[in-house]
Design a protein around this motif. Structure first.
Motif, PDB file in Angstrom:
ATOM      1  N   TYR A  20      -2.600 -23.869  13.510  1.00  0.00           N
ATOM      2  CA  TYR A  20      -3.784 -24.447  14.142  1.00  0.00           C
ATOM      3  C   TYR A  20      -4.100 -25.794  13.514  1.00  0.00           C
ATOM      4  O   TYR A  20      -3.726 -26.065  12.382  1.00  0.00           O
ATOM      5  CB  TYR A  20      -4.985 -23.508  13.997  1.00  0.00           C
ATOM      6  CG  TYR A  20      -4.771 -22.200  14.716  1.00  0.00           C
ATOM      7  CD1 TYR A  20      -5.177 -22.034  16.028  1.00  0.00           C
ATOM      8  CD2 TYR A  20      -4.137 -21.133  14.084  1.00  0.00           C
ATOM      9  CE1 TYR A  20      -4.965 -20.846  16.699  1.00  0.00           C
ATOM     10  CE2 TYR A  20      -3.915 -19.941  14.745  1.00  0.00           C
ATOM     11  CZ  TYR A  20      -4.337 -19.805  16.051  1.00  0.00           C
ATOM     12  OH  TYR A  20      -4.120 -18.630  16.716  1.00  0.00           O
ATOM     13  N   MET A  21      -4.847 -26.601  14.278  1.00  0.00           N
ATOM     14  CA  MET A  21      -5.285 -27.906  13.815  1.00  0.00           C
ATOM     15  C   MET A  21      -6.803 -27.962  13.955  1.00  0.00           C
ATOM     16  O   MET A  21      -7.339 -27.748  15.051  1.00  0.00           O
ATOM     17  CB  MET A  21      -4.636 -28.993  14.673  1.00  0.00           C
ATOM     18  CG  MET A  21      -5.069 -30.396  14.345  1.00  0.00           C
ATOM     19  SD  MET A  21      -4.182 -31.638  15.338  1.00  0.00           S
ATOM     20  CE  MET A  21      -4.866 -31.377  16.957  1.00  0.00           C
ATOM     21  N   LEU A  22      -7.490 -28.204  12.844  1.00  0.00           N
ATOM     22  CA  LEU A  22      -8.929 -28.381  12.851  1.00  0.00           C
ATOM     23  C   LEU A  22      -9.205 -29.870  12.667  1.00  0.00           C
ATOM     24  O   LEU A  22      -8.788 -30.459  11.673  1.00  0.00           O
ATOM     25  CB  LEU A  22      -9.585 -27.582  11.724  1.00  0.00           C
ATOM     26  CG  LEU A  22     -11.109 -27.646  11.670  1.00  0.00           C
ATOM     27  CD1 LEU A  22     -11.724 -26.959  12.888  1.00  0.00           C
ATOM     28  CD2 LEU A  22     -11.617 -27.016  10.384  1.00  0.00           C
ATOM     29  N   VAL A  23      -9.898 -30.462  13.638  1.00  0.00           N
ATOM     30  CA  VAL A  23     -10.210 -31.889  13.592  1.00  0.00           C
ATOM     31  C   VAL A  23     -11.703 -32.046  13.312  1.00  0.00           C
ATOM     32  O   VAL A  23     -12.537 -31.438  13.985  1.00  0.00           O
ATOM     33  CB  VAL A  23      -9.850 -32.596  14.919  1.00  0.00           C
ATOM     34  CG1 VAL A  23     -10.197 -34.077  14.853  1.00  0.00           C
ATOM     35  CG2 VAL A  23      -8.379 -32.394  15.244  1.00  0.00           C
ATOM     36  N   VAL A  24     -12.009 -32.852  12.306  1.00  0.00           N
ATOM     37  CA  VAL A  24     -13.386 -33.192  11.957  1.00  0.00           C
ATOM     38  C   VAL A  24     -13.558 -34.660  12.295  1.00  0.00           C
ATOM     39  O   VAL A  24     -12.772 -35.495  11.849  1.00  0.00           O
ATOM     40  CB  VAL A  24     -13.647 -32.959  10.455  1.00  0.00           C
ATOM     41  CG1 VAL A  24     -15.050 -33.390  10.083  1.00  0.00           C
ATOM     42  CG2 VAL A  24     -13.397 -31.502  10.091  1.00  0.00           C
ATOM     43  N   ALA A  25     -14.576 -34.963  13.094  1.00  0.00           N
ATOM     44  CA  ALA A  25     -14.784 -36.348  13.510  1.00  0.00           C
ATOM     45  C   ALA A  25     -16.275 -36.642  13.560  1.00  0.00           C
ATOM     46  O   ALA A  25     -17.099 -35.741  13.457  1.00  0.00           O
ATOM     47  CB  ALA A  25     -14.144 -36.591  14.875  1.00  0.00           C
ATOM     48  N   ALA A  26     -16.611 -37.904  13.726  1.00  0.00           N
ATOM     49  CA  ALA A  26     -18.003 -38.308  13.869  1.00  0.00           C
ATOM     50  C   ALA A  26     -18.101 -39.473  14.829  1.00  0.00           C
ATOM     51  O   ALA A  26     -17.318 -40.410  14.743  1.00  0.00           O
ATOM     52  CB  ALA A  26     -18.594 -38.708  12.524  1.00  0.00           C
ATOM     53  N   GLY A  27     -19.048 -39.392  15.741  1.00  0.00           N
ATOM     54  CA  GLY A  27     -19.299 -40.496  16.643  1.00  0.00           C
ATOM     55  C   GLY A  27     -20.123 -41.581  15.974  1.00  0.00           C
ATOM     56  O   GLY A  27     -20.012 -42.740  16.302  1.00  0.00           O
ATOM     57  N   THR A  28     -20.952 -41.167  15.017  1.00  0.00           N
ATOM     58  CA  THR A  28     -21.802 -42.120  14.316  1.00  0.00           C
ATOM     59  C   THR A  28     -21.961 -41.703  12.872  1.00  0.00           C
ATOM     60  O   THR A  28     -21.736 -40.547  12.510  1.00  0.00           O
ATOM     61  CB  THR A  28     -23.210 -42.201  14.945  1.00  0.00           C
ATOM     62  OG1 THR A  28     -23.832 -40.916  14.852  1.00  0.00           O
ATOM     63  CG2 THR A  28     -23.156 -42.641  16.388  1.00  0.00           C
ATOM     64  N   GLY A  29     -22.356 -42.640  12.062  1.00  0.00           N
ATOM     65  CA  GLY A  29     -22.704 -42.354  10.677  1.00  0.00           C
ATOM     66  C   GLY A  29     -21.529 -42.389   9.728  1.00  0.00           C
ATOM     67  O   GLY A  29     -20.378 -42.559  10.102  1.00  0.00           O
ATOM     68  N   GLN A  33     -13.338 -29.610  16.167  1.00  0.00           N
ATOM     69  CA  GLN A  33     -12.455 -29.245  17.270  1.00  0.00           C
ATOM     70  C   GLN A  33     -11.323 -28.417  16.699  1.00  0.00           C
ATOM     71  O   GLN A  33     -10.720 -28.780  15.685  1.00  0.00           O
ATOM     72  CB  GLN A  33     -11.891 -30.490  17.947  1.00  0.00           C
ATOM     73  CG  GLN A  33     -10.925 -30.177  19.073  1.00  0.00           C
ATOM     74  CD  GLN A  33     -10.242 -31.412  19.605  1.00  0.00           C
ATOM     75  OE1 GLN A  33      -9.917 -32.319  18.837  1.00  0.00           O
ATOM     76  NE2 GLN A  33     -10.019 -31.457  20.898  1.00  0.00           N
ATOM     77  N   LEU A  34     -11.002 -27.299  17.352  1.00  0.00           N
ATOM     78  CA  LEU A  34      -9.873 -26.465  16.948  1.00  0.00           C
ATOM     79  C   LEU A  34      -8.861 -26.430  18.081  1.00  0.00           C
ATOM     80  O   LEU A  34      -9.215 -26.160  19.239  1.00  0.00           O
ATOM     81  CB  LEU A  34     -10.328 -25.038  16.620  1.00  0.00           C
ATOM     82  CG  LEU A  34      -9.229 -24.108  16.119  1.00  0.00           C
ATOM     83  CD1 LEU A  34      -8.725 -24.557  14.753  1.00  0.00           C
ATOM     84  CD2 LEU A  34      -9.713 -22.673  16.056  1.00  0.00           C
ATOM     85  N   VAL A  35      -7.606 -26.723  17.733  1.00  0.00           N
ATOM     86  CA  VAL A  35      -6.514 -26.767  18.705  1.00  0.00           C
ATOM     87  C   VAL A  35      -5.412 -25.836  18.222  1.00  0.00           C
ATOM     88  O   VAL A  35      -5.080 -25.823  17.030  1.00  0.00           O
ATOM     89  CB  VAL A  35      -5.967 -28.209  18.847  1.00  0.00           C
ATOM     90  CG1 VAL A  35      -4.790 -28.267  19.803  1.00  0.00           C
ATOM     91  CG2 VAL A  35      -7.075 -29.146  19.291  1.00  0.00           C
ATOM     92  N   ASP A  36      -4.834 -25.047  19.148  1.00  0.00           N
ATOM     93  CA  ASP A  36      -3.752 -24.138  18.741  1.00  0.00           C
ATOM     94  C   ASP A  36      -2.401 -24.847  18.779  1.00  0.00           C
ATOM     95  O   ASP A  36      -2.300 -26.020  19.135  1.00  0.00           O
ATOM     96  CB  ASP A  36      -3.758 -22.854  19.573  1.00  0.00           C
ATOM     97  CG  ASP A  36      -3.342 -23.051  21.027  1.00  0.00           C
ATOM     98  OD1 ASP A  36      -2.798 -24.116  21.395  1.00  0.00           O
ATOM     99  OD2 ASP A  36      -3.552 -22.107  21.818  1.00  0.00           O
ATOM    100  N   PHE A  71     -11.991 -24.631  20.738  1.00  0.00           N
ATOM    101  CA  PHE A  71     -13.411 -24.950  20.777  1.00  0.00           C
ATOM    102  C   PHE A  71     -13.632 -26.393  20.369  1.00  0.00           C
ATOM    103  O   PHE A  71     -12.820 -27.004  19.694  1.00  0.00           O
ATOM    104  CB  PHE A  71     -14.267 -24.003  19.926  1.00  0.00           C
ATOM    105  CG  PHE A  71     -14.100 -24.141  18.429  1.00  0.00           C
ATOM    106  CD1 PHE A  71     -14.678 -25.190  17.715  1.00  0.00           C
ATOM    107  CD2 PHE A  71     -13.387 -23.208  17.708  1.00  0.00           C
ATOM    108  CE1 PHE A  71     -14.531 -25.302  16.345  1.00  0.00           C
ATOM    109  CE2 PHE A  71     -13.247 -23.297  16.337  1.00  0.00           C
ATOM    110  CZ  PHE A  71     -13.815 -24.350  15.658  1.00  0.00           C
ATOM    111  N   PHE A  72     -14.757 -26.914  20.836  1.00  0.00           N
ATOM    112  CA  PHE A  72     -15.249 -28.226  20.429  1.00  0.00           C
ATOM    113  C   PHE A  72     -16.746 -28.057  20.257  1.00  0.00           C
ATOM    114  O   PHE A  72     -17.432 -27.624  21.182  1.00  0.00           O
ATOM    115  CB  PHE A  72     -14.947 -29.297  21.476  1.00  0.00           C
ATOM    116  CG  PHE A  72     -15.467 -30.660  21.076  1.00  0.00           C
ATOM    117  CD1 PHE A  72     -14.754 -31.438  20.184  1.00  0.00           C
ATOM    118  CD2 PHE A  72     -16.664 -31.138  21.568  1.00  0.00           C
ATOM    119  CE1 PHE A  72     -15.223 -32.686  19.792  1.00  0.00           C
ATOM    120  CE2 PHE A  72     -17.150 -32.381  21.191  1.00  0.00           C
ATOM    121  CZ  PHE A  72     -16.421 -33.157  20.299  1.00  0.00           C
ATOM    122  N   ASN A  73     -17.248 -28.373  19.070  1.00  0.00           N
ATOM    123  CA  ASN A  73     -18.665 -28.191  18.793  1.00  0.00           C
ATOM    124  C   ASN A  73     -19.228 -29.505  18.262  1.00  0.00           C
ATOM    125  O   ASN A  73     -18.854 -29.959  17.193  1.00  0.00           O
ATOM    126  CB  ASN A  73     -18.858 -27.065  17.777  1.00  0.00           C
ATOM    127  CG  ASN A  73     -20.317 -26.713  17.592  1.00  0.00           C
ATOM    128  OD1 ASN A  73     -21.206 -27.418  18.033  1.00  0.00           O
ATOM    129  ND2 ASN A  73     -20.562 -25.608  16.923  1.00  0.00           N
TER     130      ASN A  73
END
Length: 88
Positions: free
Chosen positions: A68-77, A36-39, A46-48
């Motif tokens: 900018y803020m780039l967020v790296v996340a995971a729903g699983t794993g 996710q990229l947030v200004d 965007f959210f991919n």
């Protein structure tokens, strides 16, 4: 407050308009990441989160000067990953 899902946030500033590629690569484990990229105004650019794809990315993203803020996340794993940010 404990977050229910693991995430990490990366902040960066650019001083002039740039076109940038972002890509996450899973290195180990079964980490199912998303990007996710947030200004600086809190707007999501965007959210991919591609289903079943451990390597989401966003390419040819035109950004103006700003923070900018780039967020790296995971729903699983779990596991390890690498972030590539390429300025064109």
């Amino acid at each position: 407050v404990k977050q229910p899902l693991p995430f990490e946030t990366y902040y960066f500033t650019i001083t002039s308009a740039q076109v940038i590629d972002f890509e996450l690569f899973r290195l180990t484990g079964n980490y199912d990441g998303n990007l996710q990229l947030v200004d600086q105004f809190g707007q999501e650019l965007f959210f991919n989160d591609p289903a079943g794809d451990a390597n989401p990315g966003a390419f040819n993203v035109a950004l103006n000067a700003g923070t900018y803020m780039l967020v790296v996340a995971a729903g699983t794993g779990s596991g390890t990953y690498e972030i590539d940010i390429d300025v064109q």
